[in-house]
Scaffold this active site. Structure first.
Site, PDB file in Angstrom:
ATOM      1  N   CYS A 151       0.844  -1.197   0.000  1.00  0.00           N
ATOM      2  CA  CYS A 151       0.000   0.000   0.000  1.00  0.00           C
ATOM      3  C   CYS A 151       0.881   1.250   0.000  1.00  0.00           C
ATOM      4  O   CYS A 151       0.575   2.256  -0.639  1.00  0.00           O
ATOM      5  CB  CYS A 151      -0.911   0.017   1.227  1.00  0.00           C
ATOM      6  SG  CYS A 151      -2.031  -1.381   1.380  1.00  0.00           S
ATOM      7  N   HIS A 155       1.070   5.071  -1.515  1.00  0.00           N
ATOM      8  CA  HIS A 155       0.530   6.010  -0.536  1.00  0.00           C
ATOM      9  C   HIS A 155       1.404   6.189   0.700  1.00  0.00           C
ATOM     10  O   HIS A 155       0.901   6.567   1.761  1.00  0.00           O
ATOM     11  CB  HIS A 155      -0.865   5.549  -0.102  1.00  0.00           C
ATOM     12  CG  HIS A 155      -1.876   5.568  -1.203  1.00  0.00           C
ATOM     13  ND1 HIS A 155      -2.409   6.741  -1.709  1.00  0.00           N
ATOM     14  CD2 HIS A 155      -2.460   4.554  -1.906  1.00  0.00           C
ATOM     15  CE1 HIS A 155      -3.268   6.455  -2.669  1.00  0.00           C
ATOM     16  NE2 HIS A 155      -3.317   5.131  -2.809  1.00  0.00           N
ATOM     17  N   ARG A 199     -12.973  -0.282  -2.474  1.00  0.00           N
ATOM     18  CA  ARG A 199     -11.761   0.463  -2.852  1.00  0.00           C
ATOM     19  C   ARG A 199     -10.507  -0.307  -2.464  1.00  0.00           C
ATOM     20  O   ARG A 199      -9.564  -0.415  -3.255  1.00  0.00           O
ATOM     21  CB  ARG A 199     -11.755   1.843  -2.161  1.00  0.00           C
ATOM     22  CG  ARG A 199     -10.562   2.712  -2.590  1.00  0.00           C
ATOM     23  CD  ARG A 199     -10.725   3.117  -4.040  1.00  0.00           C
ATOM     24  NE  ARG A 199      -9.512   3.694  -4.612  1.00  0.00           N
ATOM     25  CZ  ARG A 199      -8.603   3.008  -5.290  1.00  0.00           C
ATOM     26  NH1 ARG A 199      -8.712   1.693  -5.451  1.00  0.00           N
ATOM     27  NH2 ARG A 199      -7.549   3.598  -5.801  1.00  0.00           N
ATOM     28  N   CYS A 203      -7.411  -1.990  -4.659  1.00  0.00           N
ATOM     29  CA  CYS A 203      -5.983  -1.734  -4.397  1.00  0.00           C
ATOM     30  C   CYS A 203      -5.205  -3.049  -4.409  1.00  0.00           C
ATOM     31  O   CYS A 203      -4.110  -3.135  -4.979  1.00  0.00           O
ATOM     32  CB  CYS A 203      -5.799  -1.050  -3.053  1.00  0.00           C
ATOM     33  SG  CYS A 203      -6.279   0.688  -3.029  1.00  0.00           S
TER      34      CYS A 203
END
Length: 242
Positions: A151, A155, A199, A203
């Site tokens: 992740c 991000h 969402r 991802c």
């Protein structure tokens, strides 16, 4: 280009199609359903039975009745199962934007709208909440899969972009507030309302990881990591995305 995308969102914000999902969700919240022919009006989202206003601003959180930390979607699964008699596995197994998942999306839109404009205020006082946050942080930075992604690859630092859009740095308060505060959201490109569960599922798809189990402790933990980092930010859900 980023400014142009922001202007585009601003132009269509007044007509956010999420309002249609919200209206459908309110109807589903009050409509008797399932084998028990009951409504969700006694569902406890953390502020007492039936209290929706401000509830999502404090989720995820620890619930004594399930003895676990739950986010909005996993808590709604509990309520739909316990109050209405709907099979939790049937909800989990349903494809996104179909059947019970489609109903879940509408209910989520209704609930999150009742916290719009409030501040994110997620607790880490309970030991299980601390554990969930730590697990979420570990999952956020876990790197693997065929592309060796995590992740954090997208991000975890400031200044990254993809498809001409700036990516929020969720490890910071400002970035987490921007991300957590604007999801769930209506995605114009797909013409659909996406919950946070959907969402995060996408991802993992982009990382080429196996899809996580819907409503799982893993998804709750990642949500916990984002939400706690976002504490103090303003909730803008339902958001509007490209």
């Amino acid at each position: 280009m980023a400014e142009g995308i922001a202007q585009y969102r601003e132009m269509i914000a007044d007509g956010n199609p999420s309002e249609l999902y919200e209206a459908a969700g309110e109807e589903l919240w009050k409509k008797p359903a399932g084998p028990k022919n009951a409504t969700l009006e006694k569902c406890d989202l953390g502020l007492g039975a039936g209290v929706v206003k401000g509830a999502s601003a404090q989720l995820p959180k620890y619930f004594a009745d399930t003895k676990k930390v739950q986010d909005l979607e996993s808590r709604l699964i509990t309520c739909m199962s316990s109050l209405q008699g709907i099979s939790s596995q049937e909800i989990i197994d349903a494809p996104f934007r179909q059947g019970l998942k489609k109903e879940m999306e509408a209910i989520v839109a209704y609930v999150v709208t009742q916290s719009k404009g409030l501040k994110v205020a997620v607790s880490t006082k309970h030991p299980q909440e601390k554990i969930a946050y730590a697990l979420g942080k570990k999952a956020f930075y876990y790197q693997g899969g065929p592309m060796d992604f995590s992740c954090a690859s997208c991000h975890g630092s400031t200044g990254k972009r993809i498809r001409l859009q700036d990516l929020p740095n969720i490890s910071t308060q400002a970035g987490a507030a921007e991300a957590w505060g604007s999801w769930p959201a209506y995605r114009v490109s797909s013409g659909e309302f996406w919950t946070m569960g959907a969402r995060l599922n996408d991802c993992y798809r982009q990382q080429r990881f196996p899809f996580p189990i819907y409503g799982s402790d893993l998804l709750t933990a990642i949500s916990m990591y984002m939400a706690v980092n976002a504490n103090g930010g303003t909730i803008q859900t339902p958001g509007l995305k490209r």
